[in-house]
Scaffold this motif. Structure first.
Motif, short mmCIF file in Angstrom:
data_model
loop_
_atom_site.label_atom_id
_atom_site.label_comp_id
_atom_site.label_asym_id
_atom_site.label_seq_id
_atom_site.Cartn_x
_atom_site.Cartn_y
_atom_site.Cartn_z
N GLU A 226 0.86 -1.18 0.00
CA GLU A 226 0.00 0.00 0.00
C GLU A 226 0.90 1.23 0.00
OE1 GLU A 226 -3.13 0.07 2.93
OE2 GLU A 226 -3.06 -2.11 3.12
N TYR B 25 1.08 5.56 0.30
CA TYR B 25 0.43 6.82 0.66
C TYR B 25 1.47 7.93 0.59
CZ TYR B 25 -2.95 3.51 2.53
OH TYR B 25 -3.84 2.47 2.67
N GLN C 173 1.06 13.16 -11.51
CA GLN C 173 -0.11 12.36 -11.87
C GLN C 173 0.05 11.79 -13.28
OE1 GLN C 173 -3.14 15.35 -11.19
NE2 GLN C 173 -3.73 14.41 -9.23
N LEU D 52 2.41 8.86 -13.25
CA LEU D 52 1.74 7.68 -12.69
C LEU D 52 0.84 7.04 -13.74
CD1 LEU D 52 0.73 9.06 -9.15
CD2 LEU D 52 2.59 7.47 -9.66
N ASP D 53 0.07 7.88 -14.43
CA ASP D 53 -0.83 7.37 -15.46
C ASP D 53 -0.05 6.68 -16.58
OD1 ASP D 53 -2.97 8.40 -14.04
OD2 ASP D 53 -3.08 10.26 -15.21
N ILE E 157 0.02 3.27 -12.95
CA ILE E 157 -0.21 3.30 -11.49
C ILE E 157 -1.47 4.12 -11.22
CG2 ILE E 157 0.67 4.07 -9.26
CD1 ILE E 157 3.48 3.55 -10.23
N ARG E 158 -2.50 3.45 -10.72
CA ARG E 158 -3.74 4.16 -10.39
C ARG E 158 -3.56 4.93 -9.08
NH1 ARG E 158 -7.67 1.34 -8.86
NH2 ARG E 158 -6.56 -0.61 -8.43
N TRP E 159 -4.35 5.96 -8.91
CA TRP E 159 -4.26 6.77 -7.70
C TRP E 159 -5.62 7.34 -7.33
CZ3 TRP E 159 -5.79 11.75 -8.71
CH2 TRP E 159 -5.71 12.18 -10.04
N GLN E 160 -5.76 7.67 -6.06
CA GLN E 160 -6.97 8.35 -5.59
C GLN E 160 -6.59 9.29 -4.45
OE1 GLN E 160 -9.65 5.29 -4.17
NE2 GLN E 160 -8.72 5.22 -2.15
N LEU F 20 -2.25 11.22 -1.49
CA LEU F 20 -2.67 10.31 -2.55
C LEU F 20 -2.40 8.88 -2.13
CD1 LEU F 20 -1.43 11.81 -5.96
CD2 LEU F 20 -3.67 12.03 -4.89
N GLN F 21 -3.36 7.99 -2.38
CA GLN F 21 -3.09 6.57 -2.26
C GLN F 21 -2.81 6.04 -3.66
OE1 GLN F 21 -6.20 4.12 -0.59
NE2 GLN F 21 -4.97 2.27 -0.65
N LEU F 22 -1.69 5.33 -3.80
CA LEU F 22 -1.30 4.80 -5.10
C LEU F 22 -1.52 3.28 -5.12
CD1 LEU F 22 2.11 6.65 -5.68
CD2 LEU F 22 -0.22 7.51 -5.96
#
Length: 340
Positions: free
Chosen positions: A287, A289, A304, A307-308, A312-315, A336-338
């Motif tokens: 996990e 963060y 971002q 990552l894209d 790597i997804r993120w929220q 951000l959580q990755l």
């Protein structure tokens, strides 16, 4: 003050310990109380819970801050037409005789009441790095971690860009990780980080290199049967990290604070995260963060985009409302959580 609430002096003590600027201190409240009751006992209580508190005597905040604080305290006392207090002037005289230092201490009180004290640079940039001071994103991430301690309990945590250690030490004192790996790449930062870990009750594990173990100092340790996490300080340069270094880490959780500030290091950071996922022995990704202050929107969007690009997804983690530490809360501090 209502029955059961902390006394005024105690509440001012918390603000004094963590305040970075005089405006962080509740002067209007103090002035109102002094005008209502010119009894010197309140001022003496504040003095002994701030400037003369044993914690501040042992680990003094910046000289300039203490000098300005006492000067302002004396002004409020004089405005309330109180009798002169020799203790205030004596304390100010002692501080005026001090020499300004390039280093200082900052102390934060954890929810348990236990102090977390850091030695850091008095200047934002020192020794060619900004890593010798504590930044707001580190405080923000520590608050979130304390509110979500289950994420870290009995797990191995890797912190990227630990700086002088605030977030990691807070997590180790409050979240019961199985192991915590502090990492950075700047020699001065690593040295200061190690000093701060020791300062907060940790000692180097005998007979090992880089291993650190909590010193059993709490009296209630036997009663609670608390386990001390294994702690490690690692030199980790994202641009030249080796496969063996990453294989040795095997984190369950990765955290970082204020590492997304320079466009030139974003690619190396994202690459390191990818490798940490690929080199998991159990193939279960950790996990992740990451907390940061958005100073330059272009840098934030570049991160971002990187990552894209690698999938790597993120929220965005919803903002928490539990303010544990005193600092200038900014709306542009984000976690951000990755999903790596």
């Amino acid at each position: 003050v209502a029955m059961g609430e902390p006394g005024l002096g105690t509440r001012f003590q918390r603000r004094f310990l963590a305040a970075r600027q005089l405006r962080s201190f509740p002067w209007p409240e103090l002035e109102q109380n002094l005008r209502a009751s010119p009894d010197p006992s309140l001022l003496l209580e504040i003095l002994h819970k701030t400037i003369l508190h044993p914690l501040c005597v042992k680990y003094p905040p910046p000289t300039k801050y203490r000098r300005c604080f006492l000067t302002e305290l004396i002004k409020k006392h004089e405005c309330a037409a109180g009798e002169p207090l020799d203790e205030l002037y004596d304390a100010l005289a002692d501080i005026l005789n001090e020499e300004e230092s390039t280093r200082c201490y900052k102390t934060y009180l954890l929810p348990t009441g236990e102090p977390l004290t850091l030695s850091e640079s008095a200047a934002i940039i020192s020794g060619g790095t900004t890593g010798l001071v504590t930044w707001d994103a580190a405080l923000h991430l520590a608050e979130w971690a304390i509110d979500n301690s289950a994420v870290f309990r009995d797990r191995t945590v890797l912190e990227l860009g630990s700086g002088i250690g605030f977030t990691g030490i807070a997590i180790c004192k409050t979240c019961s990780p199985k192991a915590y790996i502090f990492s950075d790449c700047h020699p001065r930062v690593l040295q200061q980080l190690t000093e701060n870990i020791r300062l907060n009750g940790f000692v180097l594990e005998p007979g090992t290199t880089g291993g650190i173990q909590r010193e059993p100092q709490c009296q209630e340790a036997e009663a609670t049967n608390c386990q001390n996490p294994k702690l490690v300080v690692a030199e980790l340069d994202w641009g030249s990290v080796t496969e063996k270094q990453l294989l040795d880490l095997q984190p369950d959780v990765i955290v970082a604070a204020d590492v997304v500030y320079d466009p030139e290091i974003i690619s190396a950071l994202v690459g390191t995260l990818q490798k940490l996922s690929a080199f998991r022995a159990d193939r279960k990704p950790p996990e992740v963060y990451i907390a940061f202050t958005i100073r330059n929107p272009d840098t934030y969007h570049l991160f971002q985009a990187e990552l894209d690009k690698v999938g790597i997804r993120w929220q965005i983690i919803p903002a928490h409302s539990n303010g544990i530490f005193l600092y200038d809360v900014q709306p542009n501090v984000t976690i951000l959580q990755l999903f790596i």
